[in-house]
Design a protein around this motif. Structure first.
Motif, PDB file in Angstrom:
ATOM      1  N   GLY A  55       0.827  -1.203   0.000  1.00 33.65           N
ATOM      2  CA  GLY A  55       0.000   0.000   0.000  1.00 33.65           C
ATOM      3  C   GLY A  55       0.855   1.244   0.000  1.00 33.65           C
ATOM      4  O   GLY A  55       2.075   1.195  -0.167  1.00 33.65           O
ATOM      5  N   ASN A  56       0.217   2.357   0.219  1.00 35.34           N
ATOM      6  CA  ASN A  56       0.881   3.656   0.193  1.00 35.34           C
ATOM      7  C   ASN A  56       1.361   4.002   1.601  1.00 35.34           C
ATOM      8  O   ASN A  56       0.757   4.819   2.302  1.00 35.34           O
ATOM      9  CB  ASN A  56      -0.089   4.713  -0.338  1.00 35.34           C
ATOM     10  N   VAL A  57       2.435   3.332   2.022  1.00 37.78           N
ATOM     11  CA  VAL A  57       2.997   3.565   3.348  1.00 37.78           C
ATOM     12  C   VAL A  57       4.509   3.770   3.220  1.00 37.78           C
ATOM     13  O   VAL A  57       5.140   3.231   2.322  1.00 37.78           O
ATOM     14  CB  VAL A  57       2.712   2.402   4.310  1.00 37.78           C
ATOM     15  N   LYS A  58       5.059   4.540   4.131  1.00 34.76           N
ATOM     16  CA  LYS A  58       6.498   4.763   4.130  1.00 34.76           C
ATOM     17  C   LYS A  58       7.170   3.607   4.869  1.00 34.76           C
ATOM     18  O   LYS A  58       6.751   3.253   5.981  1.00 34.76           O
ATOM     19  CB  LYS A  58       6.839   6.081   4.815  1.00 34.76           C
ATOM     20  N   PRO A  59       8.201   3.015   4.270  1.00 28.49           N
ATOM     21  CA  PRO A  59       8.882   1.892   4.915  1.00 28.49           C
ATOM     22  C   PRO A  59       9.362   2.206   6.336  1.00 28.49           C
ATOM     23  O   PRO A  59       9.269   1.362   7.230  1.00 28.49           O
ATOM     24  CB  PRO A  59      10.062   1.609   3.988  1.00 28.49           C
ATOM     25  N   GLU A  60       9.839   3.414   6.555  1.00 31.19           N
ATOM     26  CA  GLU A  60      10.333   3.795   7.869  1.00 31.19           C
ATOM     27  C   GLU A  60       9.215   3.772   8.908  1.00 31.19           C
ATOM     28  O   GLU A  60       9.440   3.423  10.067  1.00 31.19           O
ATOM     29  CB  GLU A  60      10.967   5.196   7.830  1.00 31.19           C
ATOM     30  N   VAL A  61       8.011   4.149   8.497  1.00 31.61           N
ATOM     31  CA  VAL A  61       6.861   4.146   9.405  1.00 31.61           C
ATOM     32  C   VAL A  61       6.507   2.707   9.780  1.00 31.61           C
ATOM     33  O   VAL A  61       6.214   2.410  10.938  1.00 31.61           O
ATOM     34  CB  VAL A  61       5.651   4.874   8.776  1.00 31.61           C
ATOM     35  N   VAL A  62       6.557   1.809   8.809  1.00 33.49           N
ATOM     36  CA  VAL A  62       6.261   0.401   9.077  1.00 33.49           C
ATOM     37  C   VAL A  62       7.290  -0.157  10.055  1.00 33.49           C
ATOM     38  O   VAL A  62       6.934  -0.810  11.043  1.00 33.49           O
ATOM     39  CB  VAL A  62       6.253  -0.435   7.774  1.00 33.49           C
ATOM     40  N   LEU A  63       8.557   0.102   9.802  1.00 33.85           N
ATOM     41  CA  LEU A  63       9.620  -0.400  10.668  1.00 33.85           C
ATOM     42  C   LEU A  63       9.456   0.128  12.089  1.00 33.85           C
ATOM     43  O   LEU A  63       9.557  -0.623  13.065  1.00 33.85           O
ATOM     44  CB  LEU A  63      10.983  -0.005  10.106  1.00 33.85           C
TER      45      LEU A  63
END
Length: 65
Positions: A33-41
């Motif tokens: 989806g439209n998410v920033k990898p850093e936010v997921v981590l």
């Protein structure tokens, strides 16, 4: 991740993400989806589990006959 409890913890923190899959055997979480990898981590890190990025597997394309 070493158990279903770990999977549950990861799923709880990712409930607001668009689409995700937790693979206990491979010990990987895939978020689409439209998410920033850093936010997921950062979000998964809240579980206290070890987190790191892994290289995405290249998509395979079927040969056109």
């Amino acid at each position: 991740m070493s158990c279903e409890g770990c999977v549950g913890a990861v799923k709880r923190v990712l409930t607001k993400m668009e689409s995700f899959d937790v693979d206990l055997k491979e010990q990987k979480v895939t978020v689409k989806g439209n998410v920033k990898p850093e936010v997921v981590l950062q979000t998964v890190s809240k579980t206290g589990k070890k987190t790191s990025f892994w290289d995405a597997e290249p998509e395979t394309k079927e040969a056109i006959a």
